[in-house]
Design a protein around this motif. Structure first.
Motif, PDB file in Angstrom:
ATOM      1  N   GLU A 412       0.842  -1.187   0.000  1.00 32.90           N
ATOM      2  CA  GLU A 412       0.000   0.000   0.000  1.00 32.90           C
ATOM      3  C   GLU A 412       0.882   1.244   0.000  1.00 32.90           C
ATOM      4  OE1 GLU A 412      -3.554   1.874   2.793  1.00 32.90           O
ATOM      5  OE2 GLU A 412      -3.334  -0.286   2.603  1.00 32.90           O
ATOM      6  N   ILE A 413       0.516   2.207  -0.838  1.00 28.62           N
ATOM      7  CA  ILE A 413       1.217   3.481  -0.878  1.00 28.62           C
ATOM      8  C   ILE A 413       0.513   4.449   0.060  1.00 28.62           C
ATOM      9  CG2 ILE A 413       1.822   5.473  -2.305  1.00 28.62           C
ATOM     10  CD1 ILE A 413       1.908   3.503  -4.697  1.00 28.62           C
ATOM     11  N   VAL A 414       1.272   5.088   0.923  1.00 27.69           N
ATOM     12  CA  VAL A 414       0.750   6.123   1.813  1.00 27.69           C
ATOM     13  C   VAL A 414       1.422   7.428   1.420  1.00 27.69           C
ATOM     14  CG1 VAL A 414       0.535   6.928   4.190  1.00 27.69           C
ATOM     15  CG2 VAL A 414       0.394   4.478   3.688  1.00 27.69           C
ATOM     16  N   SER A 415       0.632   8.446   1.117  1.00 21.00           N
ATOM     17  CA  SER A 415       1.205   9.721   0.700  1.00 21.00           C
ATOM     18  C   SER A 415       0.481  10.873   1.386  1.00 21.00           C
ATOM     19  CB  SER A 415       1.117   9.892  -0.823  1.00 21.00           C
ATOM     20  OG  SER A 415      -0.227   9.835  -1.261  1.00 21.00           O
ATOM     21  N   SER A 416       1.170  11.998   1.513  1.00 26.43           N
ATOM     22  CA  SER A 416       0.572  13.182   2.117  1.00 26.43           C
ATOM     23  C   SER A 416      -0.422  13.817   1.156  1.00 26.43           C
ATOM     24  CB  SER A 416       1.662  14.191   2.488  1.00 26.43           C
ATOM     25  OG  SER A 416       2.360  14.616   1.328  1.00 26.43           O
ATOM     26  N   ALA A 417      -1.327  14.611   1.689  1.00 26.83           N
ATOM     27  CA  ALA A 417      -2.358  15.240   0.866  1.00 26.83           C
ATOM     28  C   ALA A 417      -1.760  16.156  -0.190  1.00 26.83           C
ATOM     29  CB  ALA A 417      -3.326  16.019   1.751  1.00 26.83           C
ATOM     30  N   ASP A 418      -0.622  16.797   0.125  1.00 28.52           N
ATOM     31  CA  ASP A 418      -0.009  17.703  -0.841  1.00 28.52           C
ATOM     32  C   ASP A 418       0.955  17.001  -1.792  1.00 28.52           C
ATOM     33  OD1 ASP A 418       2.134  17.164   0.787  1.00 28.52           O
ATOM     34  OD2 ASP A 418       2.483  19.232   1.423  1.00 28.52           O
ATOM     35  N   THR A 420       3.903  15.679  -1.287  1.00 26.20           N
ATOM     36  CA  THR A 420       5.333  15.957  -1.148  1.00 26.20           C
ATOM     37  C   THR A 420       6.105  14.825  -0.475  1.00 26.20           C
ATOM     38  OG1 THR A 420       4.952  17.103   0.953  1.00 26.20           O
ATOM     39  CG2 THR A 420       4.969  18.454  -1.073  1.00 26.20           C
ATOM     40  N   ILE A 421       5.407  13.843   0.050  1.00 22.49           N
ATOM     41  CA  ILE A 421       6.070  12.682   0.647  1.00 22.49           C
ATOM     42  C   ILE A 421       5.194  11.456   0.440  1.00 22.49           C
ATOM     43  CG2 ILE A 421       5.074  13.086   2.948  1.00 22.49           C
ATOM     44  CD1 ILE A 421       7.716  11.969   4.122  1.00 22.49           C
ATOM     45  N   ALA A 422       5.825  10.337   0.154  1.00 26.31           N
ATOM     46  CA  ALA A 422       5.102   9.077  -0.036  1.00 26.31           C
ATOM     47  C   ALA A 422       5.991   7.936   0.418  1.00 26.31           C
ATOM     48  CB  ALA A 422       4.696   8.894  -1.502  1.00 26.31           C
ATOM     49  N   GLY A 423       5.350   6.835   0.784  1.00 21.89           N
ATOM     50  CA  GLY A 423       6.102   5.660   1.188  1.00 21.89           C
ATOM     51  C   GLY A 423       5.311   4.412   0.871  1.00 21.89           C
ATOM     52  N   LEU A 424       6.014   3.292   0.799  1.00 19.45           N
ATOM     53  CA  LEU A 424       5.373   2.017   0.491  1.00 19.45           C
ATOM     54  C   LEU A 424       5.429   1.116   1.702  1.00 19.45           C
ATOM     55  CD1 LEU A 424       4.187   0.542  -2.123  1.00 19.45           C
ATOM     56  CD2 LEU A 424       6.296  -0.761  -2.062  1.00 19.45           C
ATOM     57  N   ALA A 434       6.789  -3.411  -8.896  1.00 23.09           N
ATOM     58  CA  ALA A 434       7.422  -2.145  -8.526  1.00 23.09           C
ATOM     59  C   ALA A 434       7.136  -1.043  -9.538  1.00 23.09           C
ATOM     60  CB  ALA A 434       8.927  -2.338  -8.370  1.00 23.09           C
ATOM     61  N   VAL A 435       7.140  -1.364 -10.826  1.00 20.67           N
ATOM     62  CA  VAL A 435       6.924  -0.349 -11.855  1.00 20.67           C
ATOM     63  C   VAL A 435       5.523   0.230 -11.730  1.00 20.67           C
ATOM     64  CG1 VAL A 435       6.787   0.067 -14.338  1.00 20.67           C
ATOM     65  CG2 VAL A 435       8.624  -1.354 -13.400  1.00 20.67           C
ATOM     66  N   TYR A 436       4.526  -0.640 -11.580  1.00 26.09           N
ATOM     67  CA  TYR A 436       3.148  -0.180 -11.403  1.00 26.09           C
ATOM     68  C   TYR A 436       3.026   0.680 -10.151  1.00 26.09           C
ATOM     69  CZ  TYR A 436      -1.819  -0.465 -10.179  1.00 26.09           C
ATOM     70  OH  TYR A 436      -3.104  -0.165  -9.818  1.00 26.09           O
ATOM     71  N   ALA A 437       3.615   0.238  -9.062  1.00 24.75           N
ATOM     72  CA  ALA A 437       3.531   0.973  -7.799  1.00 24.75           C
ATOM     73  C   ALA A 437       4.173   2.347  -7.916  1.00 24.75           C
ATOM     74  CB  ALA A 437       4.187   0.174  -6.680  1.00 24.75           C
ATOM     75  N   MET A 438       5.342   2.422  -8.552  1.00 26.13           N
ATOM     76  CA  MET A 438       6.033   3.700  -8.652  1.00 26.13           C
ATOM     77  C   MET A 438       5.378   4.635  -9.667  1.00 26.13           C
ATOM     78  SD  MET A 438       8.198   3.588  -6.256  1.00 26.13           S
ATOM     79  CE  MET A 438       6.872   2.672  -5.448  1.00 26.13           C
ATOM     80  N   LEU A 439       4.756   4.100 -10.700  1.00 25.73           N
ATOM     81  CA  LEU A 439       3.974   4.950 -11.596  1.00 25.73           C
ATOM     82  C   LEU A 439       2.787   5.538 -10.857  1.00 25.73           C
ATOM     83  CD1 LEU A 439       4.038   2.935 -14.946  1.00 25.73           C
ATOM     84  CD2 LEU A 439       5.209   5.086 -14.439  1.00 25.73           C
ATOM     85  N   ASN A 440       2.211   4.762  -9.944  1.00 25.60           N
ATOM     86  CA  ASN A 440       1.117   5.281  -9.129  1.00 25.60           C
ATOM     87  C   ASN A 440       1.598   6.399  -8.206  1.00 25.60           C
ATOM     88  OD1 ASN A 440      -0.781   3.619 -10.250  1.00 25.60           O
ATOM     89  ND2 ASN A 440      -0.859   2.173  -8.543  1.00 25.60           N
ATOM     90  N   VAL A 441       2.831   6.283  -7.695  1.00 22.36           N
ATOM     91  CA  VAL A 441       3.398   7.360  -6.885  1.00 22.36           C
ATOM     92  C   VAL A 441       3.507   8.633  -7.722  1.00 22.36           C
ATOM     93  CG1 VAL A 441       5.490   8.171  -5.718  1.00 22.36           C
ATOM     94  CG2 VAL A 441       4.628   5.872  -5.274  1.00 22.36           C
ATOM     95  N   LEU A 442       4.006   8.512  -8.949  1.00 23.16           N
ATOM     96  CA  LEU A 442       4.119   9.673  -9.826  1.00 23.16           C
ATOM     97  C   LEU A 442       2.750  10.282 -10.115  1.00 23.16           C
ATOM     98  CD1 LEU A 442       6.756   8.523 -12.496  1.00 23.16           C
ATOM     99  CD2 LEU A 442       7.127   9.864 -10.418  1.00 23.16           C
ATOM    100  N   LYS A 443       1.788   9.427 -10.394  1.00 25.81           N
ATOM    101  CA  LYS A 443       0.442   9.902 -10.721  1.00 25.81           C
ATOM    102  C   LYS A 443      -0.213  10.591  -9.535  1.00 25.81           C
ATOM    103  CE  LYS A 443      -3.883   8.248 -12.776  1.00 25.81           C
ATOM    104  NZ  LYS A 443      -4.607   7.050 -13.291  1.00 25.81           N
ATOM    105  N   THR A 444       0.060  10.096  -8.325  1.00 26.37           N
ATOM    106  CA  THR A 444      -0.551  10.656  -7.127  1.00 26.37           C
ATOM    107  C   THR A 444       0.144  11.931  -6.657  1.00 26.37           C
ATOM    108  OG1 THR A 444      -1.237   8.453  -6.388  1.00 26.37           O
ATOM    109  CG2 THR A 444      -1.136  10.175  -4.707  1.00 26.37           C
ATOM    110  N   CYS A 445       1.462  11.921  -6.687  1.00 23.73           N
ATOM    111  CA  CYS A 445       2.235  13.015  -6.083  1.00 23.73           C
ATOM    112  C   CYS A 445       2.627  14.116  -7.065  1.00 23.73           C
ATOM    113  CB  CYS A 445       3.488  12.444  -5.419  1.00 23.73           C
ATOM    114  SG  CYS A 445       3.125  11.296  -4.064  1.00 23.73           S
ATOM    115  N   PHE A 446       2.578  13.819  -8.357  1.00 24.39           N
ATOM    116  CA  PHE A 446       2.929  14.823  -9.378  1.00 24.39           C
ATOM    117  C   PHE A 446       1.819  14.878 -10.429  1.00 24.39           C
ATOM    118  CE2 PHE A 446       6.847  13.057  -7.634  1.00 24.39           C
ATOM    119  CZ  PHE A 446       7.589  14.193  -7.323  1.00 24.39           C
ATOM    120  N   LYS A 447       0.601  15.161  -9.977  1.00 23.19           N
ATOM    121  CA  LYS A 447      -0.571  15.063 -10.843  1.00 23.19           C
ATOM    122  C   LYS A 447      -0.452  15.912 -12.103  1.00 23.19           C
ATOM    123  CE  LYS A 447      -3.678  14.106  -6.965  1.00 23.19           C
ATOM    124  NZ  LYS A 447      -4.840  14.589  -6.166  1.00 23.19           N
ATOM    125  N   GLU A 448      -0.062  17.164 -11.946  1.00 20.19           N
ATOM    126  CA  GLU A 448      -0.007  18.068 -13.094  1.00 20.19           C
ATOM    127  C   GLU A 448       1.052  17.622 -14.095  1.00 20.19           C
ATOM    128  OE1 GLU A 448       0.757  22.804 -14.090  1.00 20.19           O
ATOM    129  OE2 GLU A 448       0.321  22.153 -12.037  1.00 20.19           O
TER     130      GLU A 448
END
Length: 491
Positions: A412-418, A420-424, A434-448
């Motif tokens: 499970e990925i846990v990330s801050s609302a803004d 700026t920080i995420a962890g698995l 890992a690739v799917y999980a890290m793409l999800n981090v990018l999509k969640t934390c760098f939306k724009e």
């Protein structure tokens, strides 16, 4: 203490940080990226070749991704989802090989058939029904089913050697399976990161993460010099395996509230007889014992590490309060907070079957361990096997509105609302996805950036992230054949 400012700080030198760092370095080559690893080399914990099963989890043979419902019903949805996620890893690895980021594919990925083997009328009925559901799915099209011992002997002779002929048995086989050395993948990716200008700092333990003036301040101890320094980062990823929970707690983000961790040790029997090893060319998974966690599903497992074929059987569960193999005996106790004490106590009071299973495993004698091996390899000679300690896994415990607290098997990925920080957090399927999980981090934390700047580049390297492969046999075959050709795998 001196202060250094960076765009991205990666905590932990495992497959997750290595994957995320490589993705970001390609998408934003000018960003300052720094990776911090506690040990004197990367991939020493769960990413290490001897610390995980290296299956290339694709749900081809792992029954825990297709559990039976209370009414006996079966759904292939989760198995399909896991397989699609693994294919994304293959697509990305193939792209990295084409670009020269990853080299010598045979050093980290090999073709190894994935088998499921069961015994007993009830289990055979389950496997038969599972096969009937999956065989028409595009990503499972090569799956074969048999109840014939002679056919099983052709697939995996060790399973049949000296087996009672009166046993009712069945097996499935998928020749499209892989064995993956995630330690090697990690090392090559981190080496490329360093060559591309990213900072890679070994023997560097991150002891604190706190929000300071719109950024994150990391306190880092140099283990060799016993010196401390700080780094100020715009974005932090905590890919520290079992150590992620402590650092996310230290960050103070509200999203981590209610999360706890339950550590489970893993051990394997490793074969020392080269003649036996040579007879087995498959990953054979069975059914987990009642109460056992999914990561404990028994398997007789062909591995390729450092160019040599090996054979493992396990895992055998153990218990240690450490959250990492190199961690502290106080890890579990230090993770307890007011916000997670309730969920953790609730899990402790309801998971009797798991607790019973762990107690039995801890008390099991050497003879009992060999007896378990012989359920899969009846002719096993105890003298051919040695016990090794594998990785430490930390299962997620979290709040649940209905049950109060649940033990969750998975990642499970846990990330801050803004963002700026995420962890698995969590364990299986972990590295394989890992690739799917890290793409999800990018999509969640760098939306724009993800939608407006990166999407096209990501789609070139991992088209399956945007276009699910299981929707058509043509799409599934095209992706598989392309990646197989680049990675040197059987088509």
């Amino acid at each position: 203490m001196n202060m250094k400012a960076v765009d991205v700080a990666l905590i932990g030198g495992g497959i997750m940080s290595a994957t995320l760092g490589t993705l970001l370095k390609k998408l934003e080559p000018q960003w300052r990226i720094e990776l911090f690893e506690t040990q004197d080399e990367v991939a020493t914990e769960s990413s290490n070749g001897w610390n995980n099963a290296g299956t290339g989890h694709a749900a081809l043979c792992e029954l825990n991704y297709m559990p039976e419902g209370a009414d006996g019903s079966l759904s292939g949805a989760k198995a399909i989802d896991i397989n699609e996620q693994y294919q994304m890893s293959r697509e990305w690895w193939a792209s990295q090989v084409e670009q020269g980021v990853l080299k010598n594919p045979e050093s980290f990925i090999n073709s190894v058939p994935h088998l499921t083997f069961v015994e007993g009328e009830e289990n055979v009925d389950y496997l038969r029904r599972r096969y009937e559901i999956l065989k028409d799915e595009p990503l499972f099209a090569d799956m074969e089913y048999t109840e014939d011992p002679a056919v099983i002997a052709e697939w995996a002779p060790l399973l049949i050697d000296r087996r009672d002929k009166n046993q009712v048995i069945a097996a499935t086989r998928s020749r499209s399976g892989n064995d993956v050395n995630f330690g090697e993948v990690t090392k090559q990716l981190v080496e490329h990161l360093a060559e591309s200008g990213a900072g890679v700092h070994l023997n560097s333990r991150v002891t604190d993460v706190r929000r300071v003036e719109g950024a994150w301040e990391l306190t880092i101890t140099d283990r060799q010099r016993s010196q401390r320094h700080t780094v100020k980062a715009k974005f932090v990823f905590v890919g520290a395996g079992g150590g992620a929970l402590h650092l996310l707690q230290a960050s103070g983000i509200p999203e981590i509230a209610g999360y706890g961790g339950f550590p489970i040790s893993g051990k394997f029997l490793r074969c020392t007889n080269k003649e036996v090893i040579a007879q087995h060319q498959a990953k054979v998974y069975g059914k987990a014992k009642v109460g056992a966690p999914p990561m404990s599903v028994p398997h007789l497992d062909t591995r390729y590490i450092d160019g040599e074929q090996g054979l493992l059987f396990g895992p055998y569960a153990g218990f240690s309060p450490n959250f990492l193999k190199s961690g502290s005996w106080f890890d579990l106790f230090k993770s307890i907070r007011a916000h997670n004490l309730g969920p953790m106590m609730k899990v402790g009071l309801t998971q009797w079957s798991l607790e019973k299973y762990l107690a039995q495993e801890l008390l099991a004698s050497r003879d009992k361990q060999i007896e378990t091996l012989r359920e899969y390899y009846p002719a096993a000679d105890a003298d051919d096997w040695e016990m090794i300690t594998a990785g430490q896994r930390v299962q997620i415990m979290k709040k649940d509105p209905e049950k109060g607290g649940v033990l969750q098997f998975g990642t499970e990925i846990v990330s801050s609302a803004d963002g700026t920080i995420a962890g698995l957090l969590g364990a299986s399927p972990g590295a394989s996805t890992a690739v799917y999980a890290m793409l999800n981090v990018l999509k969640t934390c760098f939306k724009e950036q993800f939608e407006n700047k990166w999407r096209q580049e990501i789609a070139k390297e991992v088209p399956a992230y945007f276009e699910p492969l299981n929707t058509s046999l043509e799409a599934a075959n095209a992706s598989y054949e392309r990646t197989a050709q680049v990675l040197g795998l059987e088509k």
